[in-house]
Scaffold this motif. Structure first.
Motif, PDB file in Angstrom:
ATOM      1  N   TYR A 191      -6.843 -18.061   5.120  1.00 16.82           N
ATOM      2  CA  TYR A 191      -7.185 -18.278   6.475  1.00 16.82           C
ATOM      3  C   TYR A 191      -6.359 -17.297   7.527  1.00 16.82           C
ATOM      4  N   GLU A 192      -5.299 -17.224   7.478  1.00 16.33           N
ATOM      5  CA  GLU A 192      -4.337 -16.475   8.574  1.00 16.33           C
ATOM      6  C   GLU A 192      -4.978 -14.843   8.508  1.00 16.33           C
ATOM      7  N   MET A 193      -5.269 -14.656   7.544  1.00 19.48           N
ATOM      8  CA  MET A 193      -5.841 -13.184   6.831  1.00 19.48           C
ATOM      9  C   MET A 193      -7.093 -12.970   7.749  1.00 19.48           C
ATOM     10  N   ALA A 194      -7.974 -13.840   7.661  1.00 17.22           N
ATOM     11  CA  ALA A 194      -9.152 -13.716   8.382  1.00 17.22           C
ATOM     12  C   ALA A 194      -9.199 -13.834   9.715  1.00 17.22           C
ATOM     13  N   GLN A 195      -8.196 -14.855  10.292  1.00 16.08           N
ATOM     14  CA  GLN A 195      -7.998 -14.794  11.645  1.00 16.08           C
ATOM     15  C   GLN A 195      -7.449 -13.499  12.315  1.00 16.08           C
ATOM     16  N   THR A 196      -6.481 -12.818  11.628  1.00 18.88           N
ATOM     17  CA  THR A 196      -6.041 -11.513  11.879  1.00 18.88           C
ATOM     18  C   THR A 196      -6.770 -10.486  11.907  1.00 18.88           C
ATOM     19  N   GLY A 232       0.072 -30.123   9.557  1.00 21.91           N
ATOM     20  CA  GLY A 232      -0.450 -31.337   9.803  1.00 21.91           C
ATOM     21  C   GLY A 232      -1.625 -32.052   9.009  1.00 21.91           C
ATOM     22  N   ASN A 233      -2.633 -32.115   9.386  1.00 18.40           N
ATOM     23  CA  ASN A 233      -3.614 -32.812   8.640  1.00 18.40           C
ATOM     24  C   ASN A 233      -4.448 -31.939   7.920  1.00 18.40           C
ATOM     25  N   ARG A 234      -4.336 -30.477   8.115  1.00 16.76           N
ATOM     26  CA  ARG A 234      -5.087 -29.405   7.603  1.00 16.76           C
ATOM     27  C   ARG A 234      -4.834 -29.418   5.867  1.00 16.76           C
ATOM     28  N   PRO A 235      -5.723 -28.688   5.472  1.00 19.47           N
ATOM     29  CA  PRO A 235      -5.533 -28.662   3.786  1.00 19.47           C
ATOM     30  C   PRO A 235      -4.496 -27.799   3.304  1.00 19.47           C
ATOM     31  N   GLU A 236      -3.856 -27.820   2.263  1.00 16.96           N
ATOM     32  CA  GLU A 236      -2.671 -27.003   1.732  1.00 16.96           C
ATOM     33  C   GLU A 236      -3.400 -25.746   1.558  1.00 16.96           C
ATOM     34  N   ARG A 237      -2.529 -24.700   2.229  1.00 19.98           N
ATOM     35  CA  ARG A 237      -2.733 -23.445   2.172  1.00 19.98           C
ATOM     36  C   ARG A 237      -1.802 -22.515   1.134  1.00 19.98           C
ATOM     37  N   THR A 238      -2.250 -21.566   0.321  1.00 18.79           N
ATOM     38  CA  THR A 238      -1.375 -20.947  -0.365  1.00 18.79           C
ATOM     39  C   THR A 238      -1.082 -19.679   0.184  1.00 18.79           C
ATOM     40  N   VAL A 239       0.019 -19.221   0.391  1.00 24.62           N
ATOM     41  CA  VAL A 239       0.700 -18.033   0.931  1.00 24.62           C
ATOM     42  C   VAL A 239       0.842 -16.740  -0.118  1.00 24.62           C
ATOM     43  N   TYR A 240       0.501 -15.738   0.163  1.00 27.39           N
ATOM     44  CA  TYR A 240       0.525 -14.718  -0.745  1.00 27.39           C
ATOM     45  C   TYR A 240       1.402 -13.665  -0.310  1.00 27.39           C
ATOM     46  N   GLU A 241       1.794 -12.782  -1.354  1.00 28.68           N
ATOM     47  CA  GLU A 241       2.503 -11.553  -1.121  1.00 28.68           C
ATOM     48  C   GLU A 241       2.098 -10.527  -1.936  1.00 28.68           C
ATOM     49  N   CYS A 242       2.435  -9.037  -1.632  1.00 28.06           N
ATOM     50  CA  CYS A 242       2.023  -8.049  -2.384  1.00 28.06           C
ATOM     51  C   CYS A 242       3.035  -7.733  -3.490  1.00 28.06           C
ATOM     52  N   THR A 243       2.727  -7.329  -4.603  1.00 27.19           N
ATOM     53  CA  THR A 243       3.430  -7.094  -5.778  1.00 27.19           C
ATOM     54  C   THR A 243       4.045  -5.738  -5.575  1.00 27.19           C
ATOM     55  N   GLU A 244       4.797  -5.269  -6.388  1.00 26.14           N
ATOM     56  CA  GLU A 244       5.225  -3.975  -6.611  1.00 26.14           C
ATOM     57  C   GLU A 244       4.201  -3.122  -7.012  1.00 26.14           C
ATOM     58  N   LEU A 245       3.176  -3.673  -8.071  1.00 26.89           N
ATOM     59  CA  LEU A 245       2.097  -3.011  -8.817  1.00 26.89           C
ATOM     60  C   LEU A 245       0.973  -2.875  -7.733  1.00 26.89           C
ATOM     61  N   GLY A 246       1.049  -4.035  -6.992  1.00 25.90           N
ATOM     62  CA  GLY A 246      -0.168  -3.871  -5.615  1.00 25.90           C
ATOM     63  C   GLY A 246       0.133  -2.919  -4.672  1.00 25.90           C
ATOM     64  N   ALA A 295      -8.263  -4.431   3.110  1.00 27.66           N
ATOM     65  CA  ALA A 295      -7.692  -5.260   4.352  1.00 27.66           C
ATOM     66  C   ALA A 295      -6.507  -6.139   4.018  1.00 27.66           C
ATOM     67  N   VAL A 296      -6.644  -6.898   2.790  1.00 30.32           N
ATOM     68  CA  VAL A 296      -5.904  -7.921   2.514  1.00 30.32           C
ATOM     69  C   VAL A 296      -4.379  -7.286   1.988  1.00 30.32           C
ATOM     70  N   LEU A 297      -4.623  -6.292   1.249  1.00 33.99           N
ATOM     71  CA  LEU A 297      -3.272  -5.611   0.807  1.00 33.99           C
ATOM     72  C   LEU A 297      -2.505  -5.154   2.090  1.00 33.99           C
ATOM     73  N   GLY A 298      -3.574  -4.535   3.137  1.00 32.16           N
ATOM     74  CA  GLY A 298      -2.740  -4.052   4.318  1.00 32.16           C
ATOM     75  C   GLY A 298      -1.936  -5.214   5.078  1.00 32.16           C
ATOM     76  N   LEU A 299      -2.679  -6.382   5.183  1.00 35.00           N
ATOM     77  CA  LEU A 299      -2.188  -7.260   5.900  1.00 35.00           C
ATOM     78  C   LEU A 299      -0.696  -8.029   4.948  1.00 35.00           C
ATOM     79  N   LEU A 300      -0.728  -8.078   3.842  1.00 36.00           N
ATOM     80  CA  LEU A 300       0.354  -8.357   3.122  1.00 36.00           C
ATOM     81  C   LEU A 300       1.474  -7.555   3.213  1.00 36.00           C
ATOM     82  N   MET A 301       1.271  -6.197   3.462  1.00 36.77           N
ATOM     83  CA  MET A 301       2.378  -5.195   3.795  1.00 36.77           C
ATOM     84  C   MET A 301       3.092  -5.707   5.077  1.00 36.77           C
ATOM     85  N   GLU A 302       2.307  -6.116   5.878  1.00 35.76           N
ATOM     86  CA  GLU A 302       3.054  -6.693   7.197  1.00 35.76           C
ATOM     87  C   GLU A 302       4.006  -7.916   6.783  1.00 35.76           C
TER      88      GLU A 302
END
Length: 189
Positions: free
Chosen positions: A25-30, A69-83, A12-19
Motif C-alpha cells: 500500500y505504501e509503495m502504491a502511494q509513493t 490502528g484499525n487498518r488491516p495488517e500489512r506485510t513489509v518487504y525488503e530486497c534480497t541480495e539476489l533481488g 518500480a517495486v524493486l526501486g522503492l525497496l532499494m530506498e
C-alpha cells in the motif's frame, strides 16, 4: 539464472525497496505521489501480484507484519541480495539496449493521411494541446515534490519526449496547412 519478470512494475517495486523496506500500500502511494503512474501501470491487484511473484522468486522477502490502528495488517518487504543483483542487471540491460516498443501513436500517424488535410491538422493540433496540458500539469506536480532528482529522472525524460513531440506535431501541422505535405488523389493511397 533467476527468473525475470516482464512486468516493468517489478522495476518500480524493486526501486522503492532499494530506498527502504515498505508494504505494498505504501509503495502504491509513493508511486502515485512521484507521478510514477506515467511510467508504470499501477493497479492495486497488479502491485500485489508483482510483490507475490518477486517474493516467490527470492528477489524480495517479508521482514515484518505491522498494524496501524484499525487498518488491516500489512506485510513489509525488503530486497534480497539476489533481488539487488538481478535488478541491477535488468536496469543495465534496459538502459543499454534500445528495443522497438511499437507505440500506438506511431501506428496511427502512419495512416494520418486518411483524415485528409484538415482532419489531420485538427487531430495533430489537438494532440499537441493535450500534451502541453499534460506537460504543464506534470511540471506543477514535480515542483511540489521534495525528492532527489535521480528519483524523478524518468519523468524528466518523459517531459523531454513530450516537448519534442509537441514541436514535431506543430511543425508537421504547419507544413500540412502550408501545403508542403501533399495528399494523393483519391484512389492513389
Amino acid at each position: 539464472m533467476a527468473r525475470r519478470s516482464r512486468n516493468t512494475l517489478a522495476l518500480a517495486v524493486l526501486g522503492l525497496l532499494m530506498e527502504r523496506a515498505s508494504h505494498p500500500y505504501e509503495m502504491a502511494q509513493t508511486l502515485k505521489e512521484r507521478n510514477k503512474n506515467t511510467s508504470f501501470k499501477v493497479t492495486t491487484g497488479s502491485l500485489y501480484d508483482v510483490v507475490e511473484g518477486l517474493e516467490r522468486d527470492g528477489w524480495i522477502r517479508s521482514v515484518e507484519t505491522v498494524r496501524d490502528g484499525n487498518r488491516p495488517e500489512r506485510t513489509v518487504y525488503e530486497c534480497t541480495e539476489l533481488g539487488l543483483g538481478e535488478f541491477q542487471k535488468w536496469i543495465d540491460e534496459l538502459v543499454r539496449a534500445p528495443v522497438n516498443e511499437y507505440p500506438k501513436f506511431i501506428a496511427a500517424v502512419s495512416y494520418v493521411g486518411v483524415l485528409g488535410p484538415e482532419g489531420a491538422v485538427d487531430a495533430l493540433t489537438e494532440r499537441a494541446e493535450r500534451l502541453v496540458k499534460t506537460i504543464d500539469e506534470t511540471d506543477d506536480q514535480v515542483r511540489s515534490l521534495s525528492v532527489p532528482r535521480l528519483f524523478m529522472i524518468e519523468v524528466e525524460y518523459a517531459q523531454a519526449m513530450r516537448r519534442a513531440e509537441v514541436e514535431w506535431l506543430r511543425r508537421t501541422a504547419a507544413e500540412m496547412t502550408a501545403g508542403e505535405i501533399t495528399w494523393p488523389k483519391p484512389g492513389e493511397f
